[in-house]
Write a protein that holds these residues in place. Structure first.
Motif: not given
Ligand code: 5AD
Ligand code: SF4
Length: 460
Positions: A72-95
Motif C-alpha cells: 500500500x505504501x508503495x502505491x501511495x508513494x507512486x501516486x505522489x509522483x503521478x499527482x505532480x504529473x497530473x497537476x503539471x499537465x492540468x496547468x498546461x490544459x491537458x486533463x
C-alpha cells in the motif's frame, strides 16, 4: 529471487492518428501483466496508445499487487509522483486521469480515495472490463469512481481478444481466484472465489494468439491446476484435458501453466507431462514449508511427504522435469526445527529455480493476528540460509545443462550487440550470437556456459 516488477512499454500500438496516450505501471504476478495487456486492449478502441513516458499520458494506470511487503505504501508513494504529473499537465490544459487497479485497489478501495482524492478511478481485478465506461463517466462528470464489488458478470465475457502481436510467448488466463484460504494469503480476498473460464473461450483466445505468431502459451490461474471449465461437450474439463486439446493446435509448440497447488496435482496432469510433448518439462509447484506443523498452520492441506510423493510421481512420468517452488520463512509459530524441515525438503527435492520470501503479515488474514510472530532478524537469517541452498541448487541445475543440446525458443534480441535470447524447455534464459531472423523460431542449441542468471550457447 524476488517477485519482479513490470512496466509496459510502448511496443506494439500503431494507430498513428490517435492523440491520446495511456501509461500503465504493473506490479506483481504474471496475471497482473496479462490484466494490464487486456486493459490496453480495452482502451485501444477509444484511441489510446501506450506510452512509456508518464508525462505524455492522458490516462495513468497503476496495476497493483498486495501479496507481500509494504504494497500500500508503495502505491501511495507512486501516486505522489503521478499527482505532480497530473497537476503539471492540468496547468498546461491537458486533463489527466489517474486510475488505481489490481489487488491493492480491491483491498484498500475507499482508503485510496480518502488519502489520494486526486485519484479518479479505483477498480478491482474483476471490474476492469468496465474501464472504458468509467473513463467516459469521469470525463463527463469529473468525480471519482470506485468499482471494487465482485460483479455478477464475468469480465472475460467483455474483454476483446488480444489484437496485437505481444511476442512469441504469451500469457492466457484460464482460471482466477482461490477458495483455499491459506493462513498467510490475501488472494482469496482480493481476487475472489475460484472461477474457471469455459474451454471454448480459451481455445478461441489460444487459436487467435497462434494466428498472430505466438509459439508458447503460459496458462495462468491462482490455482491453475484446479481448473474445471465447461467443455464444448457440456462436460467439465480439467487442466490435463485442456492441455491435451491445446496441444493439437499445430502452431503451438509449447504449453506451460502456473501457479499450481500440490492438492490439485492429480494423476491425469502428471501423466500429461509424460504424454504431451508440447507440455514443457517444468513445473512451479509452491510448497511454502517443509514442516508438517507449519503446513498445517498454513492450512495447506498436505504434508511434506505428500509433496515428496507428488515429485516422485512427476519424475517417473517425466524424468527431466525441472521443479520450481515458493517458500515462506518465518510464518507465525515457525521454530528452528520447522525451518530445518524446510531445508531438508529442499535437499530432498532439488529445485531448478525458486522464489523465497520472509513472511509478511497481511491485514485480514488468519496468520496476521497470531501471537507467535517470528522476529524480523530471525526471518532474515533463515531466508539467507535458505536462499544460499536454493542458489546452489539452481547453479547445479544450470551446470547440468552445459554440454547438452536443447531446443531454444528465441523470443527477442539480447542485451549485447548480435545477441538473441530465448528460453529452454526448463525455463532457463539462453542467449547466443545469432541472427534476428531466428526470433520466433525454436532451434537446437548447444549449451556452452552457465552464467549467473542465464546460459550461453551456440546454434547447432
Ligand atoms: N508473506 C510472504 N510471502 C507470501 N506469499 C503469499 N503471501 C505471502 C505473505 N503474506 C508468497 C507465497 C506465494 C507467493 C506468490 O507469494 O510463497 O506462493
Ligand atoms: Fe493464496 Fe493459498 Fe490460494 Fe495460493 S492456494 S492463492 S497461497 S490462498
Amino acid at each position: 529471487m524476488v517477485q519482479r516488477d513490470f512496466t509496459l512499454t510502448n511496443t506494439n500500438l500503431d494507430n498513428e492518428t490517435s492523440r491520446r496516450y495511456l501509461h500503465i505501471i504493473t506490479w506483481g504476478c504474471q496475471m497482473n501483466v496479462y490484466d494490464s495487456n487486456r486493459m490496453v486492449d480495452l482502451l485501444r478502441p477509444l484511441g489510446y496508445k501506450v506510452t512509456d513516458k508518464a508525462e505524455q499520458a492522458d490516462v495513468l494506470i497503476l496495476n497493483t499487487c498486495h501479496i507481500r511487503d509494504k504494497a500500500t505504501e508503495k502505491v501511495f508513494s507512486e501516486l505522489g509522483r503521478l499527482k505532480q504529473i497530473k497537476e503539471y499537465r492540468n496547468q498546461l490544459g491537458n486533463p489527466t486521469l489517474i486510475a488505481v487497479a489490481g489487488c491493492v485497489a480491491q483491498a484498500e478501495g475507499n482508503i485510496i480515495l480518502q488519502r489520494a482524492p486526486y485519484v479518479d478511478i479505483v477498480l478491482g481485478p474483476q471490474t476492469y472490463h468496465r474501464l472504458p465506461k468509467m473513463i467516459l463517466e469521469v470525463a463527463r462528470q469529473s468525480g471519482s469512481i470506485i468499482e471494487t464489488d465482485f460483479p455478477v458478470e464475468s469480465k472475460f465475457d467483455f474483454l476483446p481478444i488480444p489484437q496485437e502481436n505481444t511476442g512469441y510467448s504469451a500469457f492466457l488466463t484460464i482460471q482466477e481466484g482461490c477458495d483455499k484460504f491459506c493462513s498467510f494469503c490475501v488472494v482469496p480476498y482480493t481476487r475472489g472465489a475460484e472461477v474457471s473460464r469455459p474451454v471454448q473461450t480459451i481455445l478461441d483466445e489460444a487459436t487467435h494468439l497462434c494466428s498472430i505468431g505466438v509459439k508458447e502459451i503460459t496458462l495462468l490461474g491462482q490455482n491453475v491446476n484446479a481448473y474445471h471449465g465447461e467443455g464444448p461437450d457440456g462436460n467439465i474439463w480439467n487442466l490435463a484435458r485442456l492441455a491435451e486439446k491445446l496441444s493439437t493446435l499445430p502452431e503451438l509448440s509449447r504449453i506451460r501453466y502456473t501457479t499450481s497447488h500440490p492438492r490439485d496435482m492429480d494423476d491425469s496432469l502428471i501423466n500429461a507431462h509424460r504424454d504431451l510433448p508440447a507440455l514443457m518439462p517444468f513445473l512451479h509447484l509452491p510448497v511454502q514449508s517443509g514442516s508438517d506443523r507449519i503446513l498445517k498452520a498454513m492450512n495447506r492441506g498436505h504434508t511434506a511427504d505428500e509433496y515428496r510423493k507428488i515429485i516422485d510421481k512427476l519424475r517417473k512420468a517425466r524424468p527431466d522435469i525441472a521443479l520450481s517452488s515458493d517458500f515462506i520463512v518465518g510464518h507465525p509459530g515457525e521454530n528452528l526445527k520447522d525451518f530445518e524441515d524446510t531445508m531438508q525438503l529442499v535437499r530432498d527435492v532439488q529445485f531448478s529455480q525458486t522464489f523465497s520470501f520472509k513472511y509478511s503479515p497481511r491485514p485480514g488474514t488468519a496468520a496476521a493476528i497470531s501471537m507467535h510472530q517470528v522476529r524480523e532478524e530471525e526471518k532474515d537469517a533463515r531466508l539467507q540460509a535458505l536462499q544460499a541452498l536454493l542458489r546452489e541448487q539452481q547453479d547445479q541445475f544450470n551446470q547440468n545443462t552445459v554440454g547438452r543440446t536443447i531446443p531454444i525458443l528465441f523470443v527477442g534480441k539480447g542485451r549485447k550487440q548480435g545477441q538473441i535470447t530465448g528460453k529452454s524447455p526448463y525455463l532457463q534464459a539462453v542467449h547466443i550470437q545469432g541472427d534476428t531472423s531466428l526470433i520466433g523460431r525454436e532451434c537446437q542449441v548447444r549449451i556452452d556456459k552457465s552464467l549467473t542468471n542465464s546460459l550461453s550457447g551456440t546454434l547447432v
